[in-house]
Design a protein around this motif. Structure first.
Motif, PDB file in Angstrom:
ATOM      1  N   VAL A  94       0.374  -3.636  -6.967  1.00  0.00           N
ATOM      2  CA  VAL A  94      -1.040  -4.009  -7.104  1.00  0.00           C
ATOM      3  C   VAL A  94      -1.758  -3.110  -8.110  1.00  0.00           C
ATOM      4  O   VAL A  94      -1.677  -1.883  -8.042  1.00  0.00           O
ATOM      5  N   LYS A  95      -2.460  -3.769  -9.045  1.00  0.00           N
ATOM      6  CA  LYS A  95      -3.226  -3.085 -10.085  1.00  0.00           C
ATOM      7  C   LYS A  95      -4.618  -2.730  -9.572  1.00  0.00           C
ATOM      8  O   LYS A  95      -5.085  -3.295  -8.592  1.00  0.00           O
ATOM      9  N   ILE A 152       3.108   1.484  -7.920  1.00  0.00           N
ATOM     10  CA  ILE A 152       4.398   1.090  -8.480  1.00  0.00           C
ATOM     11  C   ILE A 152       5.418   1.079  -7.351  1.00  0.00           C
ATOM     12  O   ILE A 152       5.625   2.095  -6.687  1.00  0.00           O
ATOM     13  N   VAL A 153       6.018  -0.091  -7.129  1.00  0.00           N
ATOM     14  CA  VAL A 153       6.975  -0.273  -6.045  1.00  0.00           C
ATOM     15  C   VAL A 153       8.301  -0.678  -6.676  1.00  0.00           C
ATOM     16  O   VAL A 153       8.603  -1.865  -6.810  1.00  0.00           O
ATOM     17  N   GLY A 193      -4.642  -8.993  -3.047  1.00  0.00           N
ATOM     18  CA  GLY A 193      -4.005  -8.177  -2.016  1.00  0.00           C
ATOM     19  C   GLY A 193      -2.534  -8.481  -1.884  1.00  0.00           C
ATOM     20  O   GLY A 193      -2.054  -9.560  -2.273  1.00  0.00           O
ATOM     21  N   ALA A 194      -1.791  -7.521  -1.345  1.00  0.00           N
ATOM     22  CA  ALA A 194      -0.350  -7.670  -1.127  1.00  0.00           C
ATOM     23  C   ALA A 194       0.084  -6.573  -0.169  1.00  0.00           C
ATOM     24  O   ALA A 194      -0.693  -5.659   0.131  1.00  0.00           O
ATOM     25  N   PHE A 219      -2.032  -3.287   0.279  1.00  0.00           N
ATOM     26  CA  PHE A 219      -2.762  -2.804  -0.890  1.00  0.00           C
ATOM     27  C   PHE A 219      -3.824  -3.825  -1.282  1.00  0.00           C
ATOM     28  O   PHE A 219      -3.560  -5.030  -1.266  1.00  0.00           O
ATOM     29  N   GLU A 220      -5.003  -3.330  -1.647  1.00  0.00           N
ATOM     30  CA  GLU A 220      -6.044  -4.206  -2.182  1.00  0.00           C
ATOM     31  C   GLU A 220      -6.413  -3.752  -3.574  1.00  0.00           C
ATOM     32  O   GLU A 220      -6.567  -2.544  -3.825  1.00  0.00           O
ATOM     33  N   GLY A 221      -6.586  -4.721  -4.465  1.00  0.00           N
ATOM     34  CA  GLY A 221      -7.051  -4.402  -5.807  1.00  0.00           C
ATOM     35  C   GLY A 221      -8.576  -4.368  -5.856  1.00  0.00           C
ATOM     36  O   GLY A 221      -9.256  -4.835  -4.933  1.00  0.00           O
TER      37      GLY A 221
END
Ligand SMILES: [Mo]
Ligand SMILES: [Mo]
Lengths: 385, 385
Positions: B216-217, B206-207, B169-170, B156-158
């Protein structure tokens, strides 16, 4: 003569006990319960079957392979039975999984205050390769179709019975039983051979990541159900409580049946009280670590100075084949520098699992009246030569 | 005037910060990080959005709802983009989930030895109802078909970026992202309203059960991949280490990225240093408990005499709607009898989760250089009136 043997058998429920390896150290004889020496335990990633700890709740039943029949009944299935040949016709599935008794390490917890239970050391745990049919395949062959929300638990009954003919029983949550990656199998082999009598011949259900007590031996019946097993061992045993709960105040309905076990580790070498020689001024320490629910061990820390310095152990054996679930234990080794002239040290080990869960430091605050889930740091005192 | 605002915006990356609730206590201003008062936190099972802790790694980005676009790319998908209206066309799914910062309670760990990180109290945690499209539905709409063994991680990238335009990122493991019961959603609502700017407007992934850092927002891109995110926060941060590892010896490649968090609890009332009045000679203690991975809280024990007697807390709020997974926290209350004339007590709380994992007693042996996963017993000293 045959007739008199038969009468003797009827009178002695323990007439069918198998021979056991002389290295096994019994904590009880009838029913038989025993664990191997720690140094043999840590010697191999796969625990030899004859050295695998034995935790029997009842006499070992005499099961005739040829007349053996596994009954399946309950919700969403038609009553079915499978003989051993039937089970062997399903795709054969192997899983290397560690099984641990809920009471492993109880002898350490007892130092805080007495508990009810067998006085296990740290070797009521073992790791084996189990092969057999997948539970889900057998359920499907019995007419089970997909997830039905009513199905909440899968119950198991053993062929071992008490004097009132009540069988050993247990259950597991349906989500574990039906998880395609849950690897629950009806094993007819342990380490490539027919399962030994002490380990459930001819069929034991293997529930990886779940306490030994639910891995029912001498499996005779599977019941698909809305509710948990009503057996003593599911309802009124194998549950954890607060340290302040005693036998006067305990209410077994208030705690959930143990399923997944918490992260644990133990030092297998050196042994408590041993006198050891340093190697290059280092103390060599070996042991195991494991966590329930398929959580992988990510680190083991060892100290010989009360936690002032922690040493990260090397993993000598860790099976990575089942990602995301790691059913097998991790064997580890640490070499701890020891200051010259030190004559006695206390070694502590602690493990961390893939959810970053850790072990508690001491038994005091996890003490419980049944002596289960004893996963405090293992502490071993040794003399330096 | 508009032109000059626009220039000012380019110069000040923090030009778009929203207004914040005055009760939030900042641990940092740029980027903004803040937590609510403990007594407000424990007041409601659902944390009000404007009191939910804020953990921003970078400036809050200005995102125009009308031009917002979520990009999907990577393995087994065709490059796709979804605007907010597209996302709202998927079945709307709601999940009540607790999110906790890996650094929650770091201020307690710091008492052992300094660490690098924001000085969070015990309120970098909150519980909200999140609504949006299921990640798996959006992946399927991008052409993703079933489990492909090559797919190991979802990145995921914000839309938030650093001064070199590198986004936050995450990533999470594919087995979590693709688990039909994993409840990973692309949320566009928090507690029934559009997600506030500080919490990821217009879309946050939402994980449930996973550390805040992977939720990640201002979600801008999803990448289906064989590998983890290569972002700083996935690779060189948000990992746990042995207490003996320092900044000279740390090797971030040696520890797994934190995903599921360990079992934790905290006392929210009374506060440290408070002077309290007994009610019927009893001390009223309230707090929260939670565990990662969807593990339910099964017990909270509270003591006011150093563990000599433990009192089992009552659960005032526990959401049972998501079996087998319990994404939401548990709020609890205990009433502890206090001996007359006692003027000071230290209260400890500890929780047990459904895998019977427990909290460690003290921070000493879980200390780590980034100050993460601080889940030792919470200890609060109070004066008795
Ligand atoms: Mo057991
Ligand atoms: Mo965080």
């Amino acid at each position: 003569e045959e007739a008199s043997v038969s009468i003797a058998d009827m009178e002695d429920p323990y007439a069918f006990e198998p021979r056991r390896h002389p290295a096994l150290k019994p904590s009880n004889l009838k029913p038989f319960n025993a664990e191997p020496p720690m140094t043999l335990l840590v010697d191999s990633f796969i625990t030899p079957s004859d050295l695998f700890y034995v935790r029997n709740h009842l006499p070992v039943p005499e099961v005739d392979e040829k007349s053996y029949s596994l009954e399946v009944s309950g919700l969403c299935v038609k009553n079915s039975s499978f003989n051993l040949e039937d089970l062997k016709k399903f795709p054969k599935y192997s899983v290397t999984a560690t099984i641990q008794c809920a009471g492993n390490r109880r002898s350490e917890m007892v130092n805080v205050k007495p508990v009810k239970g067998l006085n296990w050391g740290q070797a009521a745990i073992g790791n084996a390769t189990w092969s057999g049919a997948r539970l889900i395949d057998v359920l499907k062959a019995s007419g089970f179709k997909d997830n039905n929300l009513k199905v909440q638990h899968i119950q198991f009954e053993g062929l071992d019975t008490d004097s009132a003919h009540v069988p050993y029983g247990a259950s597991i949550p349906a989500e574990k039983a039906l998880d395609p990656r849950g690897d629950v199998i009806l094993a007819y082999e342990m380490n490539g051979q027919p399962i030994p009598k002490d380990h459930g011949f001819p069929v034991r259900v293997i529930v990886p990541g779940i306490v030994g007590a639910r891995n029912v031996k001498w499996l005779g019946r599977i019941v698909v159900s809305e509710v948990e097993s009503d057996s003593h061992w599911q309802q009124n045993d194998y549950k954890g409580f607060s340290p302040s709960v005693d036998w006067d105040t305990v209410d077994f309905s208030k705690a959930p049946a143990i399923q997944e076990l918490p992260v644990v580790s133990a030092i297998c070498e050196p042994l408590e009280g041993a006198t050891v020689k340093l190697e290059n001024n280092k103390l060599v320490v070996r042991g195991y670590a494991w966590s329930g629910g398929g959580r992988r061990i990510i680190r083991v820390d060892v100290t010989a100075d009360g936690g002032k310095t922690w040493h990260v152990a090397d993993f000598t054996d860790q099976n990575d084949s089942k990602v995301p679930y790691h059913w097998a234990w991790t064997l580890w080794k640490a070499e701890i520098p020891v200051t010259q002239n030190v004559k006695k040290v206390e070694i502590w080990a602690k493990a961390v699992d893939s959810s970053y869960n850790v072990q508690p430091e001491r038994f005091e605050n996890i003490w419980n009246l049944r002596g289960v889930c004893g996963n405090a740091y293992h502490r071993v005192n040794v003399n330096i030569k």
